[in-house]
Write a protein that holds these residues in place. Structure first.
Motif, PDB file in Angstrom:
ATOM      1  N   CYS A 213       0.840  -1.199   0.000  1.00 49.63           N
ATOM      2  CA  CYS A 213       0.000   0.000   0.000  1.00 49.63           C
ATOM      3  C   CYS A 213       0.877   1.252   0.000  1.00 49.63           C
ATOM      4  O   CYS A 213       1.934   1.279   0.639  1.00 49.63           O
ATOM      5  CB  CYS A 213      -0.906  -0.004   1.234  1.00 49.63           C
ATOM      6  N   TRP A 217       1.883   8.344  -2.341  1.00 49.73           N
ATOM      7  CA  TRP A 217       3.072   7.937  -3.087  1.00 49.73           C
ATOM      8  C   TRP A 217       4.204   7.398  -2.223  1.00 49.73           C
ATOM      9  O   TRP A 217       5.316   7.203  -2.695  1.00 49.73           O
ATOM     10  CB  TRP A 217       3.572   9.087  -3.980  1.00 49.73           C
ATOM     11  N   SER A 234      -3.080   3.869  -2.815  1.00 52.67           N
ATOM     12  CA  SER A 234      -2.938   2.859  -3.857  1.00 52.67           C
ATOM     13  C   SER A 234      -2.665   1.508  -3.211  1.00 52.67           C
ATOM     14  O   SER A 234      -2.002   1.421  -2.169  1.00 52.67           O
ATOM     15  CB  SER A 234      -1.816   3.222  -4.836  1.00 52.67           C
ATOM     16  N   ARG A 240      -5.848   2.503  -7.478  1.00 49.81           N
ATOM     17  CA  ARG A 240      -5.696   3.607  -6.546  1.00 49.81           C
ATOM     18  C   ARG A 240      -6.983   4.400  -6.445  1.00 49.81           C
ATOM     19  O   ARG A 240      -7.869   4.306  -7.302  1.00 49.81           O
ATOM     20  CB  ARG A 240      -4.531   4.513  -6.951  1.00 49.81           C
ATOM     21  N   LYS A 261     -12.006   7.311  -8.371  1.00 49.16           N
ATOM     22  CA  LYS A 261     -11.178   6.200  -8.838  1.00 49.16           C
ATOM     23  C   LYS A 261     -10.963   6.340 -10.350  1.00 49.16           C
ATOM     24  O   LYS A 261     -11.898   6.665 -11.083  1.00 49.16           O
ATOM     25  CB  LYS A 261     -11.867   4.862  -8.536  1.00 49.16           C
TER      26      LYS A 261
END
Length: 263
Positions: A213, A217, A234, A240, A261
């Motif tokens: 996960c 980022w 994500s 994500r 999404k």
């Protein structure tokens, strides 16, 4: 920038974001003190949000963002004194087209990114990777462009050719977002992901704890990490989701969230 503004902004960010905040403050200080432009590497949307939070309205510093096209996810930032008139060329971007085909395999975003990182390139020197049927267009720094042209020969065992293109030649796929309304017991990472995909709570926790996960980022292994509006989540193998807003609570005390999404 006043200490009061900085202190107030600091309160809104996570402890693991402090290293980036320190870099951002250094960029702002350099642009303010020395009245010279400061060009960053590529920033993701969360980093842009943080940087903007530390530049108050009426600041002596102006921020310009450029990722090669409107709506780019990763962009460079040029910090300049407010009287400066920045030119597009100062962003020092390079645009490349990677072409190569295989009858047996369709190359995906992760394949192109993996091939670039395998060359020893740092992620923050690469902007968006725009994957199409015919290959991949990418945005990078001017310095890195010539290196990629010279050294990128294969992507996941597929032979590829790299050519420089102009900004206007970028092939930008159309991005669509689906809006999803969910209710969750709490704004914990595992709870939101379970509702978004959907998955059982135990399955979601297992994926998070094994490093699959990312929160904004960055890999996040804490299933109880708090999630806020504007966060990008994500989950490897599932996709994500952007937390667009928190829309109050139900009669049973559950949180209403609006998620976006990619479609």
């Amino acid at each position: 920038m006043t200490h009061t503004h900085t202190d107030n902004a600091m309160q809104h960010f996570r402890a693991d974001e402090q290293p980036f905040i320190e870099r951002a403050l250094d960029w702002i200080e350099r642009a303010t003190t020395y009245h010279q432009p400061v060009l960053t590497q590529f920033l993701n949307p969360r980093e842009r949000y943080i940087l903007q939070a530390f530049v108050p309205a009426g600041s002596e510093v102006v921020l310009g963002f450029d990722g090669g096209y409107d709506g780019a996810e990763y962009t460079r930032c040029l910090l300049v004194p407010s009287y400066w008139q920045p030119d597009e060329s100062e962003m020092a971007l390079s645009f490349l087209r990677v072409t190569g085909a295989s009858k047996f395999q369709r190359l995906a975003h992760k394949d192109y990114l993996g091939a670039l990182l395998h060359l020893g390139i740092k992620r923050d020197t690469i902007g968006d990777l725009l994957v199409t049927e015919g290959g991949c267009d990418l945005v990078t720094t001017r310095e890195m462009g010539s290196f990629i042209e010279l050294h990128l020969k294969h992507v996941h065992r597929v032979h590829v050719a790299v050519t420089a293109i102009g900004r206007s030649a970028l092939r930008v796929p159309e991005h669509k977002w689906l809006e999803q309304s969910v209710t969750v017991a709490s704004a914990r990472l595992d709870s939101v992901l379970s509702a978004a995909f959907p998955l059982s709570r135990s399955k979601t926790v297992s994926l998070i704890r094994t490093g699959k996960c990312k929160l904004n980022w960055k890999v996040e292994e804490n299933a109880a990490a708090p999630v806020e509006p504007g966060d990008m989540l994500s989950l490897r193998g599932y996709g994500r989701v952007l937390v667009a807003s928190v829309d109050g609570t139900t009669k049973r005390g559950r949180l209403r969230l609006t998620l976006h999404k990619p479609h």
